[in-house]
Design an enzyme around this catalytic site. Structure first.
Site, PDB file in Angstrom:
ATOM      1  N   GLU A 189      -0.371  -1.135   5.298  1.00  0.00           N
ATOM      2  CA  GLU A 189       1.221  -0.782   6.403  1.00  0.00           C
ATOM      3  C   GLU A 189       0.794   0.664   6.752  1.00  0.00           C
ATOM      4  O   GLU A 189       0.697   1.602   7.994  1.00  0.00           O
ATOM      5  CB  GLU A 189       2.010  -1.038   6.328  1.00  0.00           C
ATOM      6  CG  GLU A 189       3.500  -0.712   7.001  1.00  0.00           C
ATOM      7  CD  GLU A 189       3.713   0.586   7.125  1.00  0.00           C
ATOM      8  OE1 GLU A 189       4.338   1.273   8.356  1.00  0.00           O
ATOM      9  OE2 GLU A 189       4.009   1.693   6.109  1.00  0.00           O
ATOM     10  N   ASP A 249       0.965  -1.265   0.335  1.00  0.00           N
ATOM     11  CA  ASP A 249       0.092   0.054  -0.067  1.00  0.00           C
ATOM     12  C   ASP A 249       1.207   1.515   0.193  1.00  0.00           C
ATOM     13  O   ASP A 249       2.263   0.780   0.670  1.00  0.00           O
ATOM     14  CB  ASP A 249      -0.805   0.028   1.111  1.00  0.00           C
ATOM     15  CG  ASP A 249      -0.026   0.158   2.329  1.00  0.00           C
ATOM     16  OD1 ASP A 249       0.818  -1.317   2.670  1.00  0.00           O
ATOM     17  OD2 ASP A 249      -0.352   0.519   3.599  1.00  0.00           O
TER      18      ASP A 249
HETATM   19 ZN   LIG Z   1       6.927   2.296   4.433  1.00  0.00          ZN
END
Ligand SMILES: [Zn+2]
Length: 409
Positions: free
Chosen positions: A163, A97
């Site tokens: 994340e 991401d």
């Molecule tokens: Zn990162």
């Protein structure tokens, strides 16, 4: 064992392929639904195609159900190259991401999701964070595969979702699948410095707070009839800022920024006109707290302060916890994964890496919570989340060499 020079020249020969892989991954946005995106599914699809084309021994996808994205899930991809031994595994973790581009006007070198190569730099959103490490870990193993070298241990490349928004659908989901064993080696390749000589072994705990003050909205000329939430909100934010800095003031030299930090960050729009007294005020705090402190105690202090201001002002004040992540310290200078990483960096680059702690937030915290030792490392200029974000091709190649040596044991 094969001479490292042979491996390194194989990796150097993959330069063009690595650049193309990075640019094609950047071109597929993988923004979280919290930020108006549709998750990582498209990017994961491209990644899986790449991994299969490059001849990994096994590629698996773990989908964390999430009704907010169109395909109903957030993909976590794991690619294996089997090793001589399967007793301990080496895991290299990076994330799919990316954060949103921000103001597109500020991107002067390229549009955020159509990358460009400028000299040694690939510019585009998600180039440094975390595309570079995806590619360096993939091509480290690709080089070994091309040379017919079996890694010393089975290596798993882990590409996680979510994340940037707390990892609920990413590494936290994957940790529940029991892939990782306490004596495995884990490298999270998502923080570092430009010289490549910094290994992160500790992170601060994280609190993200949303403070909402509810007063009463009235005409600008009649404060007597309303309750100005903006004034109270400023008061509360400053009081909170002072309280936290004064009470949680310990210093730990292991960390770069050696103290805890408590920063008021985001501020939501309130009224549209100058002559309206706002009835609502919303402020956010980003707190990075040294691991010696207990987050529940910090929260208790915050709540006490808010209750005091509620009584004092008659406003309703609520606290929403957007993120709470405690990060224990496990690693030390003598940690196996740290030592192996230091040795690989020394052999590949001729430099002595040092260890330290950061303000945080990588996937490593979740491994540490489960008692799994982990080192965080890569070579980056540190321009993640900025416009004109870039990855250095030379760093990507240099990191691939270190990963290849790690895999060779
Ligand atoms: Zn990162």
């Amino acid at each position: 064992m094969l001479d490292k020079a042979v491996v390194f020249s194989q990796i150097d020969g993959l330069r063009q392929e690595m650049i193309e892989a990075l640019m094609s991954l950047i071109s597929v946005p993988a923004v979280a639904p919290e930020n108006g995106g549709d998750g990582e599914a498209q990017k994961a699809k491209c990644l899986v195609q790449l991994l299969e084309r490059l001849g990994f021994d096994k590629v698996e996808c773990y989908n964390a159900p999430d009704g907010r994205v169109s395909c109903g899930g957030r993909p976590n991809v794991v690619a294996y190259l089997f090793g001589v031994s399967d007793e301990r595994r080496l895991w290299i973790v990076s994330h799919l991401d990316v954060v949103p581009p921000g103001k597109v006007d500020a991107w002067t070198e390229t549009l955020p999701f159509s990358s460009v190569l400028c000299g040694d730099r690939v510019v585009g959103r998600g180039s440094e964070d975390n595309g570079q490490s995806l590619v360096s870990s993939i091509f480290a193993l690709r080089a070994l595969k091309l040379l017919g070298v079996k890694p010393a241990f089975t290596v798993g490349l882990v590409f996680v979702a979510d994340e940037e928004q707390g990892s609920t659908y990413g590494i936290q989901y994957l940790l529940k699948q029991q892939l990782f064993k306490p004596n495995d080696f884990v490298v999270v390749s998502d923080a570092g410095n430009a010289a490549g000589d910094f290994i992160e072994v500790a992170e601060k705990s994280l609190l993200w707070l949303k403070l909402c003050v509810m007063g009463k909205q009235v005409h600008g000329s009649r404060p007597d009839k309303g309750l100005n939430a903006h004034r109270i909100g400023m008061d509360v934010a400053l009081a909170l800022d002072r309280l936290l800095h004064e009470k949680y003031s310990k210093v730990d030299a292991l960390f770069d920024v050696p103290n805890s930090t408590f920063e008021p960050t985001r501020k939501e729009c309130n009224v549209e006109a100058v002559n309206i007294i706002p009835g609502e005020d919303i402020t956010y705090f980003d707190c990075r707290i040294l691991p010696v402190y207990n987050l529940d105690e910090v929260l208790e202090d915050i709540n006490q302060l808010l209750r005091y201001y509620e009584e004092k002002t008659r406003a309703k004040i609520t606290l929403e916890l957007l993120q709470k992540q405690s990060s224990p310290i496990l690693n030390s200078d003598t940690d196996d994964v740290v030592l192996r990483l230091k040795t690989a960096i020394k052999h590949a680059r001729g430099i002595d890496a040092s260890v330290g702690g950061v303000g945080g937030g990588t996937c490593a915290a979740f491994f540490r919570q489960q008692g799994i030792h982990v080192a965080v490392w890569c070579t980056i200029d540190g321009i993640a989340h900025q416009p004109n974000e870039y990855a250095r091709v030379s760093s990507m190649i240099a990191d691939a060499k270190v990963f290849a040596l790690l895999a060779m044991g």
